[in-house]
Design a protein around this motif. Structure first.
Motif, PDB file in Angstrom:
ATOM      1  N   THR A 199       0.851  -1.190   0.000  1.00  0.00           N
ATOM      2  CA  THR A 199       0.000   0.000   0.000  1.00  0.00           C
ATOM      3  C   THR A 199       0.882   1.233   0.000  1.00  0.00           C
ATOM      4  OG1 THR A 199      -1.765  -1.113   1.214  1.00  0.00           O
ATOM      5  CG2 THR A 199      -1.807   1.282   1.184  1.00  0.00           C
ATOM      6  N   SER A 200       0.848   1.982  -1.088  1.00  0.00           N
ATOM      7  CA  SER A 200       1.632   3.210  -1.209  1.00  0.00           C
ATOM      8  C   SER A 200       0.749   4.375  -0.793  1.00  0.00           C
ATOM      9  CB  SER A 200       2.109   3.390  -2.659  1.00  0.00           C
ATOM     10  OG  SER A 200       2.875   4.563  -2.792  1.00  0.00           O
TER      11      SER A 200
ATOM     12  N   SER B 230      -2.900   7.782  -3.058  1.00  0.00           N
ATOM     13  CA  SER B 230      -2.513   6.461  -2.554  1.00  0.00           C
ATOM     14  C   SER B 230      -3.081   5.364  -3.459  1.00  0.00           C
ATOM     15  CB  SER B 230      -3.014   6.263  -1.119  1.00  0.00           C
ATOM     16  OG  SER B 230      -2.553   7.297  -0.256  1.00  0.00           O
ATOM     17  N   PHE B 231      -2.456   4.216  -3.427  1.00  0.00           N
ATOM     18  CA  PHE B 231      -2.941   3.051  -4.166  1.00  0.00           C
ATOM     19  C   PHE B 231      -2.387   1.800  -3.490  1.00  0.00           C
ATOM     20  CE2 PHE B 231       1.139   4.068  -6.014  1.00  0.00           C
ATOM     21  CZ  PHE B 231       1.742   2.840  -6.207  1.00  0.00           C
ATOM     22  N   TRP B 232      -2.916   0.642  -3.885  1.00  0.00           N
ATOM     23  CA  TRP B 232      -2.401  -0.596  -3.320  1.00  0.00           C
ATOM     24  C   TRP B 232      -2.341  -1.677  -4.368  1.00  0.00           C
ATOM     25  CZ3 TRP B 232      -4.877  -5.401  -1.731  1.00  0.00           C
ATOM     26  CH2 TRP B 232      -6.198  -5.521  -2.175  1.00  0.00           C
ATOM     27  N   CYS B 233      -1.594  -2.721  -4.057  1.00  0.00           N
ATOM     28  CA  CYS B 233      -1.378  -3.812  -5.011  1.00  0.00           C
ATOM     29  C   CYS B 233      -1.310  -5.130  -4.246  1.00  0.00           C
ATOM     30  CB  CYS B 233      -0.072  -3.571  -5.775  1.00  0.00           C
ATOM     31  SG  CYS B 233       0.341  -4.864  -6.962  1.00  0.00           S
ATOM     32  N   LEU B 234      -1.968  -6.141  -4.753  1.00  0.00           N
ATOM     33  CA  LEU B 234      -1.954  -7.477  -4.158  1.00  0.00           C
ATOM     34  C   LEU B 234      -1.239  -8.422  -5.123  1.00  0.00           C
ATOM     35  CD1 LEU B 234      -2.845  -9.315  -1.842  1.00  0.00           C
ATOM     36  CD2 LEU B 234      -5.010  -9.661  -3.046  1.00  0.00           C
ATOM     37  N   ILE B 235      -0.209  -9.075  -4.628  1.00  0.00           N
ATOM     38  CA  ILE B 235       0.649  -9.909  -5.465  1.00  0.00           C
ATOM     39  C   ILE B 235       0.517 -11.369  -5.040  1.00  0.00           C
ATOM     40  CG2 ILE B 235       3.004 -10.293  -6.271  1.00  0.00           C
ATOM     41  CD1 ILE B 235       3.629  -7.412  -5.368  1.00  0.00           C
ATOM     42  N   ASP B 236       0.135 -12.211  -5.970  1.00  0.00           N
ATOM     43  CA  ASP B 236       0.088 -13.654  -5.748  1.00  0.00           C
ATOM     44  C   ASP B 236       0.358 -14.338  -7.079  1.00  0.00           C
ATOM     45  OD1 ASP B 236      -0.110 -16.038  -4.473  1.00  0.00           O
ATOM     46  OD2 ASP B 236      -2.281 -15.998  -4.182  1.00  0.00           O
ATOM     47  N   TYR B 237       0.596 -15.634  -7.052  1.00  0.00           N
ATOM     48  CA  TYR B 237       1.064 -16.335  -8.237  1.00  0.00           C
ATOM     49  C   TYR B 237       0.267 -17.627  -8.433  1.00  0.00           C
ATOM     50  CZ  TYR B 237       4.892 -13.341  -6.735  1.00  0.00           C
ATOM     51  OH  TYR B 237       5.621 -12.262  -6.298  1.00  0.00           O
TER      52      TYR B 237
ATOM     53  N   GLU C 299       3.750   2.665 -11.773  1.00  0.00           N
ATOM     54  CA  GLU C 299       3.263   3.859 -11.081  1.00  0.00           C
ATOM     55  C   GLU C 299       4.472   4.695 -10.672  1.00  0.00           C
ATOM     56  OE1 GLU C 299       0.598   6.602  -9.701  1.00  0.00           O
ATOM     57  OE2 GLU C 299       0.104   4.710 -10.722  1.00  0.00           O
ATOM     58  N   LYS C 300       4.347   6.015 -10.815  1.00  0.00           N
ATOM     59  CA  LYS C 300       5.466   6.905 -10.491  1.00  0.00           C
ATOM     60  C   LYS C 300       5.509   7.160  -8.995  1.00  0.00           C
ATOM     61  CE  LYS C 300       7.731  11.094 -12.145  1.00  0.00           C
ATOM     62  NZ  LYS C 300       7.636  12.248 -13.066  1.00  0.00           N
ATOM     63  N   THR C 301       6.572   6.720  -8.335  1.00  0.00           N
ATOM     64  CA  THR C 301       6.802   6.990  -6.922  1.00  0.00           C
ATOM     65  C   THR C 301       8.238   7.469  -6.755  1.00  0.00           C
ATOM     66  OG1 THR C 301       7.441   4.688  -6.503  1.00  0.00           O
ATOM     67  CG2 THR C 301       5.130   5.257  -6.147  1.00  0.00           C
ATOM     68  N   LEU C 302       8.406   8.513  -5.945  1.00  0.00           N
ATOM     69  CA  LEU C 302       9.725   9.114  -5.723  1.00  0.00           C
ATOM     70  C   LEU C 302      10.399   9.490  -7.040  1.00  0.00           C
ATOM     71  CD1 LEU C 302      11.121   6.884  -2.815  1.00  0.00           C
ATOM     72  CD2 LEU C 302       9.995   9.105  -2.668  1.00  0.00           C
ATOM     73  N   GLY C 303       9.596   9.937  -7.994  1.00  0.00           N
ATOM     74  CA  GLY C 303      10.127  10.439  -9.256  1.00  0.00           C
ATOM     75  C   GLY C 303      10.435   9.394 -10.305  1.00  0.00           C
TER      76      GLY C 303
ATOM     77  N   GLY D 165       9.012   0.995 -18.779  1.00  0.00           N
ATOM     78  CA  GLY D 165       8.483   2.294 -18.388  1.00  0.00           C
ATOM     79  C   GLY D 165       9.526   3.389 -18.362  1.00  0.00           C
ATOM     80  N   GLN D 166      10.813   3.040 -18.106  1.00  0.00           N
ATOM     81  CA  GLN D 166      11.858   4.057 -18.009  1.00  0.00           C
ATOM     82  C   GLN D 166      12.327   4.543 -19.378  1.00  0.00           C
ATOM     83  OE1 GLN D 166      12.525   5.310 -15.142  1.00  0.00           O
ATOM     84  NE2 GLN D 166      11.402   3.757 -14.018  1.00  0.00           N
TER      85      GLN D 166
END
Length: 333
Positions: free
Chosen positions: A51-52, A216-223, A263-267, A280-281
């Motif tokens: 969760t960012s 803010s946003f969040w992400c759920l990671i599973d495989y 998603e852009k975080t810390l530039g 993305g870069q």
């Protein structure tokens, strides 16, 4: 502020999760560790929630009592802290423009005459502001760690147990929550992530802060195993929501991203999927190269280092986050 920070760094009083306001700490290191945490999750196939979140007006909302106690907890005597907050609480503020100083003011003794509480916060431009927020956020991080939130990994080679609660740079914070073992599913992590976010939000509120759901946003990671490889489970396969309160106290549902969505975080654009970071870069770096070329042509390469340093700093930082193979470097240049 500088004396307090030197004292805290000397005796290792600040948590490893806070990357801002300290010597030899950079935002690119924070981003790199975020990528590495996602890499370990992918290698172990261990479900992970991220969760960012972004604090709102962190310097303006700091309650003096809580801030004073957090600084004193690091061993700083109360006399200079009390003197600083006494000045801030009695300060009378004016607006200064090109036309002169405003006749009306706010704060200071006027609030006392009206039996109003003094203004909170440490003020913009306060030399002790960075240190004060660092000590305050350090206490909040320790609260989450004491309650058992965060990620716990065992490294493959050294078998060292690694745990962290969040990745924080000043007021930008990414909360982590992992499953206890690979047999758990992504849905099992959501409830713990919501509890961790609620605790973080409650600690911020108690210290005067607030969170911004729109930033803010969040992400759920599973495989899941397809028969020949592991792939990410999608939002449709794992329906879930995470909520937080806004400044007005209304409960808002956070936007949820797929693990492959940058998603852009810390530039910088980052995502749990490593290859998507490279993709993305590239457009951003190509635009930077065009700007660099235009400026270099206009200035004739004379004051080279005075204006080229930001470009090479940005390029080097992104290379440190994720090295590019030679064909992609050629494409960028």
């Amino acid at each position: 502020g500088r004396i307090a920070m030197r004292h805290a760094e000397k005796y290792n009083l600040l948590p490893k999760e806070q990357y801002g306001s300290q010597k030899r700490h950079r935002s690119i290191t924070c981003l790199l560790n975020k990528v590495l945490i996602c890499d370990i999750s992918r290698q172990l196939c261990l479900p992970l929630a991220l969760t960012s979140n972004d604090a709102v007006k962190c310097y303006d909302y700091m309650i003096h009592n809580a801030t004073s106690l957090s600084i004193q907890a690091a061993g700083i005597p109360h006399q200079p802290i009390t003197a600083m907050f006494a000045v801030l609480q009695n300060a009378q503020h004016y607006v200064l423009t090109a036309f002169g100083k405003s006749k009306q003011s706010y704060g200071g003794r006027k609030r006392q005459l009206k039996n109003e509480l003094p203004l909170m916060g440490v003020g913009q431009g306060n030399g002790s502001g960075l240190a004060a927020y660092t000590f305050l956020s350090a206490i909040l991080i320790k609260v989450l760690a004491s309650l058992g939130y965060g990620v716990v990994f065992t490294t493959a080679l050294s078998l060292t147990t690694f745990n962290t609660v969040c990745s924080m740079f000043v007021d930008d914070c990414d909360l982590w929550q992992s499953a206890t073992d690979v047999n758990e599913k992504g849905e099992d992590v959501v409830e713990k992530m919501q509890e961790a976010l609620g605790t973080w939000e409650g600690c911020l509120t108690a210290s005067g802060g607030a969170l911004s759901p729109s930033k803010s946003f969040w992400c759920l990671i599973d495989y899941r195993w397809t028969g020949d490889k592991w792939v990410y489970r999608t939002k449709e396969e794992m329906p879930a929501n995470i909520q937080m309160h806004d400044e007005q106290g209304s409960l808002q549902t956070l936007q949820r991203h797929e693990p492959t969505q940058p998603e852009k975080t810390l530039g910088m654009l980052t995502t749990p999927e490593t290859e998507q970071i490279r993709v993305g870069q590239i457009p951003h770096l190509q635009e930077k190269v065009k700007e660099f070329t235009l400026v270099a042509s206009a200035l004739g390469w004379r004051p080279f280092w005075s204006w080229s340093r930001p470009f090479f700093g940005d390029l080097g930082g992104r290379g440190q986050l994720l090295p590019f193979p030679r064909p992609k470097v050629t494409k960028i240049l």
